[in-house]
Design an enzyme around this catalytic site. Structure first.
Site, short mmCIF file in Angstrom:
data_model
loop_
_atom_site.label_atom_id
_atom_site.label_comp_id
_atom_site.label_asym_id
_atom_site.label_seq_id
_atom_site.Cartn_x
_atom_site.Cartn_y
_atom_site.Cartn_z
N HIS A 1 -19.94 44.16 9.77
CA HIS A 1 -20.98 45.19 9.78
C HIS A 1 -20.62 46.24 8.75
O HIS A 1 -19.49 46.28 8.23
CB HIS A 1 -21.16 45.81 11.17
CG HIS A 1 -20.07 46.75 11.56
ND1 HIS A 1 -18.87 46.33 12.08
CD2 HIS A 1 -19.99 48.11 11.52
CE1 HIS A 1 -18.10 47.37 12.35
NE2 HIS A 1 -18.75 48.46 12.01
N HIS B 1 -17.00 45.85 6.74
CA HIS B 1 -15.75 45.29 7.26
C HIS B 1 -16.04 44.30 8.38
O HIS B 1 -17.06 44.41 9.09
CB HIS B 1 -14.77 46.37 7.71
CG HIS B 1 -15.30 47.34 8.70
ND1 HIS B 1 -16.21 48.33 8.37
CD2 HIS B 1 -15.05 47.50 10.02
CE1 HIS B 1 -16.49 49.06 9.43
NE2 HIS B 1 -15.81 48.57 10.46
N HIS C 1 -11.76 56.37 0.54
CA HIS C 1 -12.15 56.27 1.95
C HIS C 1 -10.97 55.85 2.83
O HIS C 1 -10.27 54.87 2.54
CB HIS C 1 -13.29 55.27 2.09
CG HIS C 1 -13.93 55.31 3.45
ND1 HIS C 1 -14.91 56.23 3.77
CD2 HIS C 1 -13.73 54.56 4.56
CE1 HIS C 1 -15.29 56.04 5.03
NE2 HIS C 1 -14.59 55.03 5.51
N ASP D 1 -14.08 44.52 19.29
CA ASP D 1 -15.43 45.05 19.44
C ASP D 1 -15.38 46.54 19.12
O ASP D 1 -14.48 47.25 19.58
CB ASP D 1 -15.92 44.88 20.88
CG ASP D 1 -16.37 43.46 21.19
OD1 ASP D 1 -16.15 42.57 20.35
OD2 ASP D 1 -16.92 43.24 22.28
#
Length: 385
Positions: free
Chosen positions: A336, A300, A263, A306
Protein backbone atom coordinates in the site's frame (compact mmCIF):
# COMPACT_ATOMS: atom_id res chain seq x y z
CA UNK A 1 6.98 0.33 33.41
CA UNK A 2 10.32 0.33 35.22
CA UNK A 3 10.13 3.62 37.13
CA UNK A 4 9.76 3.57 40.90
CA UNK A 5 7.00 5.63 42.49
CA UNK A 6 5.28 5.78 45.87
CA UNK A 7 2.32 7.53 47.46
CA UNK A 8 0.88 7.65 50.94
CA UNK A 9 2.15 5.78 53.99
CA UNK A 10 4.29 2.64 53.73
CA UNK A 11 6.37 0.74 56.32
CA UNK A 12 10.15 1.01 56.42
CA UNK A 13 10.59 -2.61 55.28
CA UNK A 14 8.36 -4.70 53.03
CA UNK A 15 6.52 -7.73 54.45
CA UNK A 16 6.78 -6.42 58.01
CA UNK A 17 4.16 -5.31 60.53
CA UNK A 18 2.42 -2.09 59.55
CA UNK A 19 -0.20 -1.11 62.09
CA UNK A 20 -3.16 1.23 62.07
CA UNK A 21 -3.62 3.91 64.76
CA UNK A 22 -5.91 1.48 66.62
CA UNK A 23 -3.23 -1.20 66.65
CA UNK A 24 -4.69 -3.43 63.93
CA UNK A 25 -2.64 -4.51 60.93
CA UNK A 26 -2.93 -3.00 57.49
CA UNK A 27 -3.33 -5.67 54.82
CA UNK A 28 -0.40 -5.92 52.41
CA UNK A 29 -1.04 -6.91 48.77
CA UNK A 30 1.57 -7.69 46.15
CA UNK A 31 0.38 -6.56 42.72
CA UNK A 32 2.51 -8.13 40.00
CA UNK A 33 2.24 -9.28 36.41
CA UNK A 34 4.21 -12.10 34.78
CA UNK A 35 4.23 -13.91 38.12
CA UNK A 36 7.13 -12.79 40.32
CA UNK A 37 9.53 -12.28 37.41
CA UNK A 38 8.75 -8.70 36.40
CA UNK A 39 7.56 -5.37 37.81
CA UNK A 40 5.39 -5.20 40.90
CA UNK A 41 3.97 -2.86 43.51
CA UNK A 42 3.01 -3.33 47.16
CA UNK A 43 -0.29 -1.85 48.32
CA UNK A 44 -1.41 -1.45 51.93
CA UNK A 45 -5.18 -1.78 52.49
CA UNK A 46 -7.26 -0.90 55.51
CA UNK A 47 -8.95 -4.30 55.04
CA UNK A 48 -8.08 -7.54 53.23
CA UNK A 49 -8.93 -7.15 49.52
CA UNK A 50 -10.40 -10.67 49.51
CA UNK A 51 -13.66 -10.29 51.44
CA UNK A 52 -16.57 -11.09 49.09
CA UNK A 53 -20.22 -10.31 49.83
CA UNK A 54 -21.78 -12.14 46.87
CA UNK A 55 -21.31 -12.97 43.21
CA UNK A 56 -23.72 -12.41 40.32
CA UNK A 57 -24.16 -14.45 37.16
CA UNK A 58 -21.39 -13.93 34.60
CA UNK A 59 -22.13 -12.83 31.05
CA UNK A 60 -20.19 -12.83 27.79
CA UNK A 61 -18.76 -9.70 26.18
CA UNK A 62 -16.57 -11.61 23.72
CA UNK A 63 -16.32 -9.93 20.30
CA UNK A 64 -18.24 -11.58 17.46
CA UNK A 65 -15.84 -12.26 14.62
CA UNK A 66 -17.36 -11.75 11.16
CA UNK A 67 -14.29 -12.40 9.01
CA UNK A 68 -11.36 -14.53 10.14
CA UNK A 69 -9.40 -14.28 6.90
CA UNK A 70 -9.20 -11.56 4.26
CA UNK A 71 -6.75 -9.79 1.98
CA UNK A 72 -7.88 -6.33 0.95
CA UNK A 73 -7.51 -2.80 2.23
CA UNK A 74 -10.36 -1.77 4.55
CA UNK A 75 -11.58 1.46 6.10
CA UNK A 76 -13.99 2.09 9.00
CA UNK A 77 -15.68 5.27 10.18
CA UNK A 78 -14.91 5.16 13.89
CA UNK A 79 -17.18 8.05 14.84
CA UNK A 80 -20.13 6.02 13.51
CA UNK A 81 -19.90 3.94 16.69
CA UNK A 82 -22.97 5.18 18.52
CA UNK A 83 -22.60 6.72 22.00
CA UNK A 84 -23.97 4.74 24.94
CA UNK A 85 -24.42 5.77 28.55
CA UNK A 86 -22.54 2.91 30.19
CA UNK A 87 -18.75 2.73 29.87
CA UNK A 88 -18.50 -1.04 29.43
CA UNK A 89 -21.47 -1.30 27.09
CA UNK A 90 -20.02 1.46 24.92
CA UNK A 91 -16.85 -0.54 24.20
CA UNK A 92 -16.98 -2.17 20.75
CA UNK A 93 -14.12 -4.40 19.63
CA UNK A 94 -13.56 -3.89 15.89
CA UNK A 95 -10.27 -5.67 15.10
CA UNK A 96 -8.99 -8.62 17.14
CA UNK A 97 -6.45 -11.42 17.32
CA UNK A 98 -4.84 -13.48 20.09
CA UNK A 99 -2.38 -10.69 20.95
CA UNK A 100 -4.69 -7.71 21.25
CA UNK A 101 -8.15 -6.27 20.73
CA UNK A 102 -8.67 -2.85 19.13
CA UNK A 103 -11.75 -1.23 20.65
CA UNK A 104 -13.76 1.94 20.01
CA UNK A 105 -15.92 3.53 22.68
CA UNK A 106 -18.17 6.58 23.04
CA UNK A 107 -19.36 6.55 26.66
CA UNK A 108 -21.65 9.34 27.82
CA UNK A 109 -21.69 8.70 31.57
CA UNK A 110 -19.12 8.25 34.29
CA UNK A 111 -18.68 4.94 36.10
CA UNK A 112 -20.51 5.48 39.38
CA UNK A 113 -22.23 2.31 40.60
CA UNK A 114 -19.46 -0.19 39.81
CA UNK A 115 -15.71 -0.59 39.34
CA UNK A 116 -13.94 -2.36 36.49
CA UNK A 117 -10.98 -4.72 36.32
CA UNK A 118 -9.57 -6.26 33.16
CA UNK A 119 -7.94 -9.47 34.40
CA UNK A 120 -6.73 -10.45 30.93
CA UNK A 121 -5.14 -7.41 29.37
CA UNK A 122 -3.19 -4.23 29.87
CA UNK A 123 -5.28 -1.37 28.50
CA UNK A 124 -4.08 1.60 26.48
CA UNK A 125 -6.90 4.15 26.30
CA UNK A 126 -6.28 6.98 23.83
CA UNK A 127 -8.53 9.96 24.53
CA UNK A 128 -9.68 11.44 21.23
CA UNK A 129 -12.47 13.53 22.72
CA UNK A 130 -13.37 14.26 26.32
CA UNK A 131 -11.67 14.82 29.64
CA UNK A 132 -11.99 13.63 33.19
CA UNK A 133 -10.27 11.67 35.96
CA UNK A 134 -9.11 8.06 36.09
CA UNK A 135 -9.51 6.84 39.68
CA UNK A 136 -7.60 3.76 40.87
CA UNK A 137 -6.17 2.18 44.01
CA UNK A 138 -2.95 3.99 43.14
CA UNK A 139 -4.45 7.48 43.08
CA UNK A 140 -5.87 9.72 40.38
CA UNK A 141 -4.85 10.68 36.86
CA UNK A 142 -6.46 13.66 35.17
CA UNK A 143 -6.78 13.19 31.41
CA UNK A 144 -7.83 15.10 28.32
CA UNK A 145 -7.55 15.26 24.55
CA UNK A 146 -4.52 13.39 23.24
CA UNK A 147 -3.70 11.43 26.39
CA UNK A 148 -2.69 7.81 26.46
CA UNK A 149 -3.85 6.14 29.67
CA UNK A 150 -1.87 2.93 30.24
CA UNK A 151 -3.55 0.67 32.80
CA UNK A 152 -1.86 -2.60 33.85
CA UNK A 153 -4.04 -5.70 33.83
CA UNK A 154 -5.75 -6.35 37.14
CA UNK A 155 -5.99 -2.64 38.05
CA UNK A 156 -9.36 -1.75 39.58
CA UNK A 157 -10.56 1.56 38.22
CA UNK A 158 -13.37 4.02 37.69
CA UNK A 159 -13.50 6.77 35.08
CA UNK A 160 -15.25 10.08 35.75
CA UNK A 161 -15.96 12.08 32.59
CA UNK A 162 -16.40 15.85 32.66
CA UNK A 163 -18.82 15.87 29.70
CA UNK A 164 -20.97 13.44 27.72
CA UNK A 165 -18.95 13.87 24.51
CA UNK A 166 -16.24 11.24 24.78
CA UNK A 167 -14.44 9.25 22.08
CA UNK A 168 -11.87 6.61 23.02
CA UNK A 169 -9.51 4.40 20.98
CA UNK A 170 -8.54 1.43 23.14
CA UNK A 171 -5.95 -1.31 22.76
CA UNK A 172 -6.33 -4.32 25.04
CA UNK A 173 -2.95 -6.07 25.13
CA UNK A 174 -2.71 -9.67 26.32
CA UNK A 175 0.98 -9.08 27.04
CA UNK A 176 2.46 -6.25 29.12
CA UNK A 177 2.67 -2.88 27.38
CA UNK A 178 6.22 -1.50 27.51
CA UNK A 179 8.37 1.30 26.16
CA UNK A 180 10.35 0.28 23.05
CA UNK A 181 13.45 -1.64 24.15
CA UNK A 182 15.79 0.37 21.93
CA UNK A 183 14.89 3.53 23.85
CA UNK A 184 15.87 2.06 27.23
CA UNK A 185 19.17 1.62 29.02
CA UNK A 186 19.82 -1.88 30.36
CA UNK A 187 18.56 -0.59 33.73
CA UNK A 188 15.35 0.91 32.36
CA UNK A 189 16.05 4.63 31.90
CA UNK A 190 14.78 6.28 28.73
CA UNK A 191 17.82 7.20 26.65
CA UNK A 192 18.70 10.50 25.00
CA UNK A 193 17.55 9.41 21.53
CA UNK A 194 14.08 8.44 22.79
CA UNK A 195 11.23 10.69 21.57
CA UNK A 196 9.99 11.18 25.16
CA UNK A 197 11.44 10.93 28.65
CA UNK A 198 10.41 10.33 32.24
CA UNK A 199 9.41 13.97 32.68
CA UNK A 200 6.63 13.37 30.14
CA UNK A 201 5.13 10.46 32.10
CA UNK A 202 2.37 11.49 34.52
CA UNK A 203 2.14 9.22 37.55
CA UNK A 204 -0.88 8.82 39.86
CA UNK A 205 -1.46 11.60 42.37
CA UNK A 206 -4.02 12.50 45.07
CA UNK A 207 -4.23 9.10 46.73
CA UNK A 208 -7.59 8.97 48.50
CA UNK A 209 -8.11 6.35 51.19
CA UNK A 210 -11.80 5.39 51.30
CA UNK A 211 -12.36 3.22 54.38
CA UNK A 212 -15.98 2.15 53.86
CA UNK A 213 -17.88 -1.05 54.48
CA UNK A 214 -20.80 -1.97 52.26
CA UNK A 215 -21.48 -3.64 48.92
CA UNK A 216 -19.01 -2.65 46.21
CA UNK A 217 -19.50 -4.17 42.77
CA UNK A 218 -16.42 -4.90 40.67
CA UNK A 219 -17.02 -6.11 37.13
CA UNK A 220 -14.06 -8.32 36.26
CA UNK A 221 -13.34 -9.38 32.68
CA UNK A 222 -11.68 -12.76 32.19
CA UNK A 223 -11.53 -14.63 28.87
CA UNK A 224 -14.26 -12.52 27.30
CA UNK A 225 -16.65 -12.94 30.24
CA UNK A 226 -17.68 -10.34 32.83
CA UNK A 227 -17.85 -11.68 36.38
CA UNK A 228 -19.75 -9.31 38.70
CA UNK A 229 -18.29 -9.75 42.20
CA UNK A 230 -19.44 -7.75 45.24
CA UNK A 231 -16.83 -6.91 47.87
CA UNK A 232 -17.30 -5.93 51.50
CA UNK A 233 -14.99 -2.92 51.51
CA UNK A 234 -14.33 -0.10 49.10
CA UNK A 235 -11.47 -1.13 46.76
CA UNK A 236 -9.79 2.25 47.17
CA UNK A 237 -8.99 1.70 50.86
CA UNK A 238 -5.23 1.90 50.20
CA UNK A 239 -3.24 4.06 52.64
CA UNK A 240 -0.01 3.80 50.66
CA UNK A 241 1.88 1.91 48.00
CA UNK A 242 5.21 1.75 46.21
CA UNK A 243 6.71 -0.04 43.26
CA UNK A 244 7.05 -0.04 39.49
CA UNK A 245 3.67 -1.35 38.33
CA UNK A 246 0.91 1.26 38.19
CA UNK A 247 -1.23 3.19 35.69
CA UNK A 248 0.20 6.30 34.06
CA UNK A 249 -0.66 8.94 31.47
CA UNK A 250 1.35 10.20 28.52
CA UNK A 251 0.20 12.89 26.09
CA UNK A 252 0.69 12.39 22.37
CA UNK A 253 1.42 16.14 22.30
CA UNK A 254 4.60 15.44 24.32
CA UNK A 255 5.95 13.01 21.71
CA UNK A 256 8.98 14.57 19.99
CA UNK A 257 9.07 13.48 16.33
CA UNK A 258 12.31 12.17 14.85
CA UNK A 259 12.95 13.69 11.41
CA UNK A 260 15.71 13.48 8.79
CA UNK A 261 16.96 14.68 5.41
CA UNK A 262 14.86 12.01 3.70
CA UNK A 263 11.68 10.19 4.68
CA UNK A 264 12.00 8.30 7.97
CA UNK A 265 10.47 4.81 8.39
CA UNK A 266 7.48 4.18 10.70
CA UNK A 267 9.56 2.78 13.63
CA UNK A 268 10.73 6.33 14.46
CA UNK A 269 7.16 6.99 15.57
CA UNK A 270 7.02 4.01 17.94
CA UNK A 271 5.64 4.78 21.40
CA UNK A 272 4.77 1.44 23.05
CA UNK A 273 5.18 -2.25 22.30
CA UNK A 274 3.63 -5.55 23.32
CA UNK A 275 4.21 -9.10 22.16
CA UNK A 276 3.71 -9.20 18.39
CA UNK A 277 2.60 -5.58 17.96
CA UNK A 278 3.72 -1.95 18.31
CA UNK A 279 1.93 1.37 18.85
CA UNK A 280 3.16 4.51 17.04
CA UNK A 281 2.30 8.22 17.32
CA UNK A 282 2.21 10.37 14.18
CA UNK A 283 2.52 13.99 15.29
CA UNK A 284 2.94 17.43 13.72
CA UNK A 285 6.51 17.71 12.45
CA UNK A 286 8.80 19.28 9.85
CA UNK A 287 9.15 17.32 6.64
CA UNK A 288 12.40 16.00 5.19
CA UNK A 289 14.95 18.65 4.27
CA UNK A 290 16.99 17.07 1.44
CA UNK A 291 16.58 19.45 -1.54
CA UNK A 292 15.00 16.66 -3.59
CA UNK A 293 13.12 14.95 -0.77
CA UNK A 294 9.68 13.43 -1.33
CA UNK A 295 7.72 13.97 1.90
CA UNK A 296 4.96 11.48 1.03
CA UNK A 297 5.63 7.96 2.31
CA UNK A 298 6.92 5.51 -0.27
CA UNK A 299 4.91 2.47 -1.32
CA UNK A 300 5.71 -0.41 0.95
CA UNK A 301 4.77 -4.05 1.19
CA UNK A 302 3.15 -5.34 4.33
CA UNK A 303 4.60 -8.83 4.23
CA UNK A 304 4.75 -9.57 7.95
CA UNK A 305 2.32 -7.18 9.60
CA UNK A 306 -1.18 -5.75 9.47
CA UNK A 307 -1.14 -1.94 9.70
CA UNK A 308 -3.94 -0.10 11.47
CA UNK A 309 -4.05 3.69 11.37
CA UNK A 310 -6.47 5.67 13.54
CA UNK A 311 -6.82 9.24 12.29
CA UNK A 312 -7.15 11.83 15.05
CA UNK A 313 -6.83 15.33 13.58
CA UNK A 314 -5.02 17.45 11.00
CA UNK A 315 -4.19 17.11 7.31
CA UNK A 316 -3.01 13.83 5.79
CA UNK A 317 -1.37 14.46 2.44
CA UNK A 318 -0.99 10.75 1.61
CA UNK A 319 -4.73 9.91 1.87
CA UNK A 320 -7.95 11.28 0.35
CA UNK A 321 -11.23 11.72 2.17
CA UNK A 322 -9.78 11.33 5.68
CA UNK A 323 -12.21 11.95 8.53
CA UNK A 324 -11.71 12.21 12.29
CA UNK A 325 -11.92 8.80 13.92
CA UNK A 326 -11.41 6.97 10.63
CA UNK A 327 -9.54 3.63 10.79
CA UNK A 328 -7.66 2.11 7.87
CA UNK A 329 -6.51 -1.51 7.81
CA UNK A 330 -3.75 -2.52 5.38
CA UNK A 331 -3.26 -6.27 5.79
CA UNK A 332 -0.04 -8.25 5.51
CA UNK A 333 0.70 -9.66 2.07
CA UNK A 334 -0.07 -6.75 -0.28
CA UNK A 335 1.57 -3.33 -0.77
CA UNK A 336 0.00 0.00 0.00
CA UNK A 337 1.07 3.60 -0.35
CA UNK A 338 -0.10 7.15 -1.09
CA UNK A 339 -3.29 7.73 -3.03
CA UNK A 340 -2.90 8.83 -6.69
CA UNK A 341 -1.48 12.35 -6.99
CA UNK A 342 -0.34 12.52 -3.36
CA UNK A 343 3.38 12.01 -4.09
CA UNK A 344 3.72 14.90 -6.56
CA UNK A 345 1.51 17.10 -4.42
CA UNK A 346 3.73 16.57 -1.36
CA UNK A 347 6.94 17.82 -2.99
CA UNK A 348 7.93 21.17 -1.54
CA UNK A 349 5.69 20.89 1.52
CA UNK A 350 7.46 22.06 4.66
CA UNK A 351 5.50 20.42 7.47
CA UNK A 352 2.53 18.28 8.40
CA UNK A 353 -0.08 18.91 11.06
CA UNK A 354 -1.27 15.29 11.14
CA UNK A 355 -2.12 13.51 14.36
CA UNK A 356 -2.74 9.76 14.32
CA UNK A 357 -2.18 6.54 16.26
CA UNK A 358 -0.87 3.48 14.43
CA UNK A 359 -0.94 -0.16 15.54
CA UNK A 360 1.15 -2.69 13.60
CA UNK A 361 0.41 -6.33 14.41
CA UNK A 362 2.58 -9.28 13.43
CA UNK A 363 -0.31 -11.72 13.41
CA UNK A 364 -3.38 -11.12 11.18
CA UNK A 365 -6.35 -9.24 12.57
CA UNK A 366 -9.91 -10.51 12.38
CA UNK A 367 -12.84 -8.22 11.63
CA UNK A 368 -15.82 -8.15 13.98
CA UNK A 369 -19.51 -7.65 13.29
CA UNK A 370 -19.24 -4.22 14.94
CA UNK A 371 -16.56 -3.24 12.39
CA UNK A 372 -18.68 -4.30 9.41
CA UNK A 373 -21.41 -1.95 10.63
CA UNK A 374 -19.13 1.09 10.20
CA UNK A 375 -17.14 0.03 7.11
CA UNK A 376 -16.55 2.24 4.07
CA UNK A 377 -16.87 -0.41 1.38
CA UNK A 378 -15.38 1.72 -1.40
CA UNK A 379 -11.97 2.19 0.21
CA UNK A 380 -10.36 -0.83 -1.44
CA UNK A 381 -10.72 0.84 -4.87
CA UNK A 382 -9.52 4.29 -3.78
CA UNK A 383 -6.08 3.80 -5.43
CA UNK A 384 -7.81 3.46 -8.81
CA UNK A 385 -9.27 6.97 -8.71
Amino acid sequence: MPHYHKLGQIPHKRHTQFRKPDGGLYSEQLFSTEGFSSHSSLLYHCHPPTEIVKVDEPYSVAPKVAEEKMLKHRSFQGFNIQPENDFLQSRKAVLVNNDLHIVLAAPRKSMEDYFYKNADADEMIFVHEGKGVLRTQYGQLEFGYGDYLVIPRGTIYQISFATENNRLFIVESFSPLRYPKRYLSKYGQLLEHAPFCERDIRQPQNLETIDQEGDFLIRIKKKGVIYPIHYKHHPFDVVGWDGCEYPFAFSIHDFEPITGRVHQPPPVHQTFEGNNFVVCSFCPRLFDYHPQAIPAPYNHSNIDSDEVLYYVDGDFMSRKHVTRGMITLHPAGIPHGPHPGAVEKSIGARETKELAVMVDTFHPLQITEAALGIEDGGYVMSWAE
